[in-house]
Each structure stands twice: as structure tokens, then as C-alpha cells.
Design a protein around this motif. Structure first.
Motif, PDB file in Angstrom:
ATOM      1  N   ARG A 149       0.854  -1.185   0.000  1.00  0.00           N
ATOM      2  CA  ARG A 149       0.000   0.000   0.000  1.00  0.00           C
ATOM      3  C   ARG A 149       0.896   1.242   0.000  1.00  0.00           C
ATOM      4  N   SER A 150       0.584   2.223  -0.851  1.00  0.00           N
ATOM      5  CA  SER A 150       1.365   3.454  -0.864  1.00  0.00           C
ATOM      6  C   SER A 150       0.847   4.376   0.208  1.00  0.00           C
ATOM      7  N   SER A 151       1.672   5.335   0.560  1.00  0.00           N
ATOM      8  CA  SER A 151       1.290   6.321   1.567  1.00  0.00           C
ATOM      9  C   SER A 151       0.234   7.256   1.011  1.00  0.00           C
ATOM     10  N   PRO A 152      -0.492   7.970   1.880  1.00  0.00           N
ATOM     11  CA  PRO A 152      -1.461   8.974   1.414  1.00  0.00           C
ATOM     12  C   PRO A 152      -0.812  10.010   0.507  1.00  0.00           C
ATOM     13  N   PHE A 153       0.473  10.334   0.759  1.00  0.00           N
ATOM     14  CA  PHE A 153       1.177  11.315  -0.088  1.00  0.00           C
ATOM     15  C   PHE A 153       1.285  10.826  -1.524  1.00  0.00           C
ATOM     16  N   LEU A 154       1.680   9.556  -1.694  1.00  0.00           N
ATOM     17  CA  LEU A 154       1.813   8.990  -3.031  1.00  0.00           C
ATOM     18  C   LEU A 154       0.475   8.957  -3.740  1.00  0.00           C
ATOM     19  N   ALA A 155      -0.581   8.608  -2.996  1.00  0.00           N
ATOM     20  CA  ALA A 155      -1.923   8.593  -3.590  1.00  0.00           C
ATOM     21  C   ALA A 155      -2.292   9.968  -4.102  1.00  0.00           C
ATOM     22  N   CYS A 156      -1.881  10.997  -3.341  1.00  0.00           N
ATOM     23  CA  CYS A 156      -2.151  12.385  -3.755  1.00  0.00           C
ATOM     24  C   CYS A 156      -1.403  12.722  -5.032  1.00  0.00           C
ATOM     25  N   VAL A 157      -0.149  12.248  -5.124  1.00  0.00           N
ATOM     26  CA  VAL A 157       0.661  12.495  -6.325  1.00  0.00           C
ATOM     27  C   VAL A 157       0.000  11.872  -7.547  1.00  0.00           C
ATOM     28  N   ILE A 158      -0.486  10.626  -7.368  1.00  0.00           N
ATOM     29  CA  ILE A 158      -1.135   9.921  -8.487  1.00  0.00           C
ATOM     30  C   ILE A 158      -2.395  10.651  -8.924  1.00  0.00           C
ATOM     31  N   LEU A 159      -3.154  11.144  -7.949  1.00  0.00           N
ATOM     32  CA  LEU A 159      -4.383  11.865  -8.253  1.00  0.00           C
ATOM     33  C   LEU A 159      -4.092  13.149  -9.018  1.00  0.00           C
ATOM     34  N   LEU A 160      -3.071  13.892  -8.571  1.00  0.00           N
ATOM     35  CA  LEU A 160      -2.700  15.136  -9.252  1.00  0.00           C
ATOM     36  C   LEU A 160      -2.246  14.866 -10.675  1.00  0.00           C
ATOM     37  N   SER A 161      -1.492  13.777 -10.875  1.00  0.00           N
ATOM     38  CA  SER A 161      -1.045  13.409 -12.226  1.00  0.00           C
ATOM     39  C   SER A 161      -2.227  13.145 -13.137  1.00  0.00           C
ATOM     40  N   ALA A 162      -3.230  12.473 -12.589  1.00  0.00           N
ATOM     41  CA  ALA A 162      -4.425  12.175 -13.381  1.00  0.00           C
ATOM     42  C   ALA A 162      -5.169  13.444 -13.751  1.00  0.00           C
ATOM     43  N   LEU A 163      -5.245  14.364 -12.802  1.00  0.00           N
ATOM     44  CA  LEU A 163      -5.928  15.633 -13.082  1.00  0.00           C
ATOM     45  C   LEU A 163      -5.177  16.438 -14.128  1.00  0.00           C
ATOM     46  N   ASN A 164      -3.841  16.421 -14.034  1.00  0.00           N
ATOM     47  CA  ASN A 164      -3.028  17.152 -15.023  1.00  0.00           C
ATOM     48  C   ASN A 164      -3.211  16.561 -16.407  1.00  0.00           C
ATOM     49  N   ALA A 165      -3.267  15.244 -16.477  1.00  0.00           N
ATOM     50  CA  ALA A 165      -3.446  14.584 -17.777  1.00  0.00           C
ATOM     51  C   ALA A 165      -4.769  14.987 -18.390  1.00  0.00           C
ATOM     52  N   GLU A 166      -5.812  15.042 -17.545  1.00  0.00           N
ATOM     53  CA  GLU A 166      -7.138  15.417 -18.038  1.00  0.00           C
ATOM     54  C   GLU A 166      -7.126  16.865 -18.520  1.00  0.00           C
ATOM     55  N   SER A 167      -6.444  17.740 -17.754  1.00  0.00           N
ATOM     56  CA  SER A 167      -6.388  19.157 -18.124  1.00  0.00           C
ATOM     57  C   SER A 167      -5.643  19.350 -19.427  1.00  0.00           C
ATOM     58  N   ALA A 168      -4.530  18.594 -19.602  1.00  0.00           N
ATOM     59  CA  ALA A 168      -3.720  18.755 -20.806  1.00  0.00           C
ATOM     60  C   ALA A 168      -4.507  18.366 -22.045  1.00  0.00           C
ATOM     61  N   SER A 169      -5.362  17.338 -21.935  1.00  0.00           N
ATOM     62  CA  SER A 169      -6.093  16.879 -23.108  1.00  0.00           C
ATOM     63  C   SER A 169      -7.240  17.812 -23.483  1.00  0.00           C
ATOM     64  N   SER A 170      -7.588  18.726 -22.555  1.00  0.00           N
ATOM     65  CA  SER A 170      -8.729  19.596 -22.821  1.00  0.00           C
ATOM     66  C   SER A 170      -8.444  20.648 -23.887  1.00  0.00           C
ATOM     67  N   PHE A 171      -7.188  20.751 -24.314  1.00  0.00           N
ATOM     68  CA  PHE A 171      -6.839  21.747 -25.332  1.00  0.00           C
ATOM     69  C   PHE A 171      -6.369  21.071 -26.620  1.00  0.00           C
ATOM     70  N   ASP A 172      -6.783  19.823 -26.831  1.00  0.00           N
ATOM     71  CA  ASP A 172      -6.383  19.125 -28.038  1.00  0.00           C
ATOM     72  C   ASP A 172      -7.128  19.708 -29.247  1.00  0.00           C
ATOM     73  N   PRO A 173      -6.741  19.348 -30.455  1.00  0.00           N
ATOM     74  CA  PRO A 173      -7.351  19.936 -31.656  1.00  0.00           C
ATOM     75  C   PRO A 173      -8.866  19.833 -31.722  1.00  0.00           C
TER      76      PRO A 173
END
Length: 396
Positions: free
Chosen positions: A3-27
């Protein structure tokens, strides 16, 4: 079980949000934004094109092949001609000399476009004043003559016709009769004796940046005509038209719908399509020499004719749009580039069917800015390969 720490879970969540944000400006998303822009009632059925500069793919078109009045976005073509036919580091020089003949002056120039006919403007902008050149010549004539001078000759080369007319008028007002004689550069050199005054302009690149940033009509017109002269096509509007069309042909761009009456965009008889301008912008972006043109484009909320735009209408786009503006009564246009995270788009919007009122123009400008603000986003550079020092993996 690991099991990862709560900190790592937060990092994974932020990465997912960033990925979603980045795709919002696709062609696809950008195309939807521009589709709404093209339908905006404030723009009255504009000519629009959006291109992904990394691929050259056209993302959106609306009336893109319709001939429209470009206003000052036409200066992009003037800038391309400037860079194509001049060394960006070169400059223009004008000299005033006492002539070898008694009671004569020689003005030898390069058709310096930077010289100002207004003393106040020249002082404020650190430009050479044409009147001060004239004054220097008059002082030298009087100083070198053994008796009072009432009339003298002025041999000239490489100055504009309006400058020659103004020179004669200035001396007449001062009580002198002058005979102006146009000569070749070779003859001007041969007729020159003692140098009185020597003026040089900023570099060609600096002049180009100025007329793009501040939409200086006279400078754009003069530089385009000088480029046409360098190309061997004539130092006039016909030469400019031939030169512009030749440039497009070299890039493989169909110029049949291009109509040129001047190089500044002031004439309402100028015609261009959004497709012509956007295709040219993509070529500029990928060309090592022409890409320096982008430095001179106004920046949203930061410089030139875009200095006061975007700050209130689309604050998230401040600093992310580099584009040439165009404004005439009933015409609002914008052409350039917008940063959208890891993508950059070339765009052209020509709204030349709006009402000829200030309020209609303001609404059109704000509408364009707001829609560009929807896709503008800064480039985010992520740290690849680095790991937080303090992540604690727990094994339970």
C-alpha cells in the motif's frame, strides 16, 4: 499486500488531473471553441481558420476561402517581404554634404524609411528629423560662402519625393531659391565634398518589429516598396503586388484571391483569405529566417496594439497570444499564434462585415479575445525522472 502512503496517492491523483487538463486543449476541443467563435453574432459571419503548427493540419475553417478585407493583418506579408529581401542586421544611411560646385548641397540617401518629417516625433522616438538635415545643409551653405547666399543647388539621391518637395518648400520659406536636381548614387558621391551630416537608421529587423508591434502604416508601406525594389519589381504599389504574389508562389500558396492596393492594409480594396494568411503563418513558424518575424508581433496584454487587450476580457490568455491586429471602420481582424499548453496554433479571424461603429468594433475585439482565452494555456514543463525524497512506502 503493498500500500502506498497517502502522499503517493495524492501524487497519483494530481497526475491524473493534469493529464485530463492537458487533453482539454487538443485539436478537437480547439475546433469546437473556434466553431462557436465563427458563429458569434458580434463577428457577423467572419472568415476563420485554425491550424496546428506542429503538424500543419487545418483544425477548423469557416469562410476560409472567402475574399475579405484584412486591414493591418496585411502587414504580415510586408514583414515577410522585408526579411526575404533585406539583411535583418543592415540599416539605411543618409548623408548631407557641401557640393564640389559653388553654392551646392548633396543629399545622398538609401530611402531611409525611419526618417521623420515631424520634429516632435523624431525627438520623442530618437529618429532623424528631416528638417534638421535641411537646417544642417543651410548652415553649411552660409558658412562656406564668401558672400550672402540667396539661391543654391541641391543634388539628391535616395530620398522620397515628398521629402524633396518639403525640402524645396522649407528653403523657400527661409528666403532661399533652390534648384533640386535628382542624380544617381554614383553622381551624388562624385558631387560631394565636405560631409556635414550623417544619419543611420536602426536595423531592418528593428524597423520591422516596430511597424508590426505598433502597426505603423508608413513604415510598413515604405519597407514593402523597398523590398519590391530590391526584388526588381518596381518601387511602387504594382511592385508590391508582384512581390507579394511571388512570395506566396515560392511557398506554394495560391495567390489568385489576393488583391493588393497597398502594403499597410489601409485600403478597403485589399483582399485576402484566411487560408492564405494562416498557411503563410505556418510557413513563417517553420522557417529559420522568417520565424524572427514572430518577435515583432504584439503580445496579448503585454505589448503594442495588444497592450490593453486581454487584461480584462481574457486574463488567462495574457502573454500567450502573439498576433497582428487589424482595425478599420467596420473591420476587425487578428492573425497570429496562440499557445495552448504543449500545442501552438496559428489562427486568422477576419470580421469585415460588422457595423461601422466604435462599439461594434470593441465588441468584436472582445469576442475574439474571449474565445482565444478559452484555448490559451501556458506550456507546462514537467520534471521527468526526478522523485520526491520524502515518499515513504509502507509494507503492511
Amino acid at each position: 499486500m503493498r500500500r502506498s502512503s497517502p502522499f503517493l496517492a495524492c501524487v497519483i491523483l494530481l497526475s491524473a488531473l493534469n493529464a485530463e487538463s492537458a487533453s482539454s486543449f487538443d485539436p478537437n476541443q480547439a475546433a469546437k471553441v473556434f466553431s462557436k467563435l465563427a458563429d458569434a453574432p458580434e463577428l457577423r459571419n467572419p472568415s476563420v481558420e485554425l491550424v496546428d503548427v506542429s503538424t500543419g493540419q487545418v483544425i477548423f475553417q469557416s469562410n476560409a476561402f472567402s475574399q475579405r478585407k484584412p486591414a493591418s493583418t496585411l502587414k504580415i506579408l510586408s514583414a515577410v517581404a522585408t526579411l526575404k529581401y533585406f539583411d535583418p542586421a543592415s540599416s539605411f544611411a543618409t548623408s548631407v554634404s557641401i557640393g564640389t560646385e559653388e553654392n551646392s548641397l548633396v543629399i545622398n540617401g538609401d530611402f531611409d524609411p525611419w526618417i521623420s518629417m515631424n520634429n516632435d516625433v523624431a525627438t520623442r522616438m530618437n529618429r532623424t528629423s528631416f528638417y534638421r538635415l535641411a537646417q544642417a545643409g543651410l548652415r553649411a551653405i552660409n558658412k562656406n560662402s564668401k558672400k550672402p547666399v540667396k539661391k543654391f543647388k541641391v543634388y539628391y539621391n535616395g530620398i522620397y519625393s515628398n521629402e524633396a518637395v518639403t525640402l524645396k518648400s522649407y528653403y523657400k520659406k527661409k528666403g532661399f531659391s533652390t534648384r533640386l536636381i535628382e542624380v544617381t548614387e554614383k553622381d551624388a558621391r562624385a558631387l560631394s565634398a565636405e560631409l556635414i551630416s550623417y544619419s543611420t537608421s536602426p536595423t531592418v529587423k528593428e524597423i520591422m518589429d516596430w511597424y508590426l508591434t505598433w502597426s505603423d502604416n508608413l513604415l510598413a508601406e515604405r519597407m514593402a516598396r523597398l523590398a519590391a525594389k530590391q526584388a526588381g519589381n518596381g518601387f511602387n504599389s504594382t511592385g508590391v503586388r508582384v512581390t507579394f504574389k511571388a512570395i506566396l508562389k515560392d511557398f506554394g500558396i495560391d495567390s489568385r484571391k489576393l488583391v493588393i492596393r497597398d502594403a499597410s492594409g489601409l485600403s478597403r480594396d485589399n483582399k485576402v483569405t484566411a487560408n492564405i494568411l494562416s498557411t503563410l503563418l505556418v510557413k513563417i513558424h517553420s522557417d529559420l529566417t522568417l520565424a524572427s518575424l514572430i518577435d515583432g508581433l504584439p503580445v496579448s496584454g503585454k505589448s503594442g496594439t495588444l497592450l490593453e487587450r486581454y487584461i480584462k476580457s481574457a486574463p488567462t490568455a495574457v502573454g500567450l497570444v502573439k498576433a497582428k491586429t487589424g482595425t478599420l471602420s467596420g473591420i476587425v481582424s487578428l492573425a497570429g499564434f496562440v499557445q495552448s499548453k504543449d500545442r501552438e496554433y496559428a489562427f486568422v479571424v477576419i470580421a469585415d462585415r460588422i457595423e461601422r461603429t466604435y462599439s461594434a468594433g470593441e465588441k468584436a475585439r472582445k469576442t475574439i479575445d474571449k474565445f482565444l482565452g478559452k484555448i490559451a494555456a501556458p506550456l507546462v514543463i514537467e520534471n521527468v525522472g526526478s522523485e520526491p525524497d520524502a515518499i515513504d512506502f509502507q509494507i503492511l
